[in-house]
Design a protein around this motif. Structure first.
Motif, PDB file in Angstrom:
ATOM      1  N   ILE A  41     -28.819 -79.203   0.381  1.00  0.00           N
ATOM      2  CA  ILE A  41     -28.848 -78.060  -0.525  1.00  0.00           C
ATOM      3  C   ILE A  41     -29.369 -76.840   0.242  1.00  0.00           C
ATOM      4  O   ILE A  41     -30.255 -76.955   1.087  1.00  0.00           O
ATOM      5  N   GLU A  42     -28.829 -75.670  -0.069  1.00  0.00           N
ATOM      6  CA  GLU A  42     -29.327 -74.431   0.532  1.00  0.00           C
ATOM      7  C   GLU A  42     -30.810 -74.272   0.212  1.00  0.00           C
ATOM      8  O   GLU A  42     -31.223 -74.448  -0.934  1.00  0.00           O
ATOM      9  N   TRP A  43     -31.624 -73.929   1.213  1.00  0.00           N
ATOM     10  CA  TRP A  43     -33.067 -73.903   0.998  1.00  0.00           C
ATOM     11  C   TRP A  43     -33.726 -72.663   1.594  1.00  0.00           C
ATOM     12  O   TRP A  43     -33.210 -72.038   2.524  1.00  0.00           O
ATOM     13  N   THR A  44     -34.896 -72.350   1.035  1.00  0.00           N
ATOM     14  CA  THR A  44     -35.818 -71.338   1.572  1.00  0.00           C
ATOM     15  C   THR A  44     -37.222 -71.884   1.422  1.00  0.00           C
ATOM     16  O   THR A  44     -37.574 -72.410   0.354  1.00  0.00           O
ATOM     17  N   ALA A  79     -31.098 -67.942   2.732  1.00  0.00           N
ATOM     18  CA  ALA A  79     -30.877 -69.340   3.106  1.00  0.00           C
ATOM     19  C   ALA A  79     -31.423 -69.614   4.502  1.00  0.00           C
ATOM     20  O   ALA A  79     -31.175 -68.869   5.449  1.00  0.00           O
ATOM     21  N   ARG A  84     -30.385 -73.716  -9.729  1.00  0.00           N
ATOM     22  CA  ARG A  84     -31.386 -73.402  -8.715  1.00  0.00           C
ATOM     23  C   ARG A  84     -32.728 -74.029  -9.089  1.00  0.00           C
ATOM     24  O   ARG A  84     -33.048 -74.171 -10.267  1.00  0.00           O
ATOM     25  N   ARG A 129     -27.656 -76.043  -6.323  1.00  0.00           N
ATOM     26  CA  ARG A 129     -27.079 -75.395  -5.141  1.00  0.00           C
ATOM     27  C   ARG A 129     -28.098 -74.660  -4.283  1.00  0.00           C
ATOM     28  O   ARG A 129     -27.816 -74.326  -3.136  1.00  0.00           O
ATOM     29  N   ARG A 130     -29.294 -74.404  -4.828  1.00  0.00           N
ATOM     30  CA  ARG A 130     -30.288 -73.646  -4.061  1.00  0.00           C
ATOM     31  C   ARG A 130     -31.679 -74.113  -4.460  1.00  0.00           C
ATOM     32  O   ARG A 130     -31.958 -74.299  -5.648  1.00  0.00           O
ATOM     33  N   ASP A 164     -28.862 -63.587  -2.662  1.00  0.00           N
ATOM     34  CA  ASP A 164     -28.292 -64.191  -1.462  1.00  0.00           C
ATOM     35  C   ASP A 164     -28.992 -63.613  -0.228  1.00  0.00           C
ATOM     36  O   ASP A 164     -29.653 -62.583  -0.298  1.00  0.00           O
TER      37      ASP A 164
END
Length: 273
Positions: free
Chosen positions: A122-125, A181, A65, A88-89, A178
């Motif tokens: 990639i999973e993002w915030t 996302a 991450r 992955r994040r 989790d």
């Protein structure tokens, strides 16, 4: 799980590092000067510079991450390296200005970083704070310490400034939990205060008189440029502020009340002398 924190010695980054450690995460910190980083001993401190993507590549090894400090010029290259490394994040330190109309200096820069992250696969915030309380360490603290005075424009204009620790708390949740996302978390502080009210609170917390002196736009521009701020950034900051609205705060993500301006002053009492 290993988290790479870029901008790890910055205003928000240090709090992100601390929050991750409290949660038991393995933390690697990227900094241009590991020898002066002053980070906790359990952090894996490595040398790297986001403006030089090739220097970041080794730090991405075995990283799951990523907390990304915004550097628009190289964001696409850095995210390409992160994708290849198997990250992955990613949680982006962005800005509420990313919501502004095209042509806004800060908004355009932060949107460019967000776009590069979103295109990476990639999973993002995105964490989008408004005005930082910590800006006052540069703008006010030297004058309060030396003269007991705050000189600023727009004394009656309200702002809902946000504590840097609240920004970090939201970023840590998004990195470790989790369910975040694709979220774009715009953050303000819990109260709208004028500069005059902020100065009153500052004096009350410090236990001494702090005066407010209103400056014109022209006087402020001269002062800030003299302190080393780029003229284009000064002109952006001196745009007449809109009416402040207390919007979403860190509490909606963390479940804890957002920190007040009085709490921030108490946290930084030593900086104001």
């Amino acid at each position: 799980m290993r988290v790479l924190v870029t901008g790890a010695t910055g205003t928000v980054g240090r709090h992100v590092v601390d929050g991750l450690l409290r949660s038991g995460a393995s933390v690697r910190a990227l900094t241009r000067s590991p020898e002066t980083a002053g980070l906790p001993g359990e952090v894996d401190v490595v040398r790297g510079d986001l403006t030089l993507p090739e220097s970041v590549q080794p730090a991405l090894a075995d990283v799951d991450r990523l907390y990304l400090f915004p550097v628009p010029e190289t964001a696409e290259a850095v995210m390409g390296l992160a994708a290849k490394a198997g990250v992955r994040r990613v949680v982006v330190l962005s800005s509420v200005s990313a919501e502004y109309a095209e042509g806004d200096l800060s908004g355009d820069q932060h949107r460019a970083v967000e776009a590069a992250v979103e295109a990476s696969g990639i999973e993002w915030t995105h964490v989008r704070p408004g005005e930082f309380m910590a800006n006052l360490l540069f703008l006010w603290a030297p004058f309060v310490k030396a003269e007991g005075v705050v000189r600023a424009p727009y004394g009656d204009a309200e702002s809902a400034m946000v504590h840097e620790a609240d920004i970090a708390d939201v970023a840590v949740r998004a990195l470790l939990e989790d369910g975040h996302a694709g979220a774009k978390y715009s953050l303000t502080g819990p109260e709208a205060l004028t500069k005059v009210e902020q100065v009153r609170i500052l004096g009350e917390v410090l236990g001494r008189e702090v005066r407010f002196e209103e400056l014109t736009r022209e006087q402020t521009r001269e002062l800030w440029i003299g302190q080393g701020m780029p003229p284009e950034a000064v002109d952006w900051l001196l745009t007449p502020p809109p009416k402040a609205v207390v919007g979403p705060t860190a509490e909606q993500v963390t479940g804890r009340p957002a920190r007040t301006f009085a709490q921030w002053v108490a946290d930084h009492r030593a900086d104001f002398g």
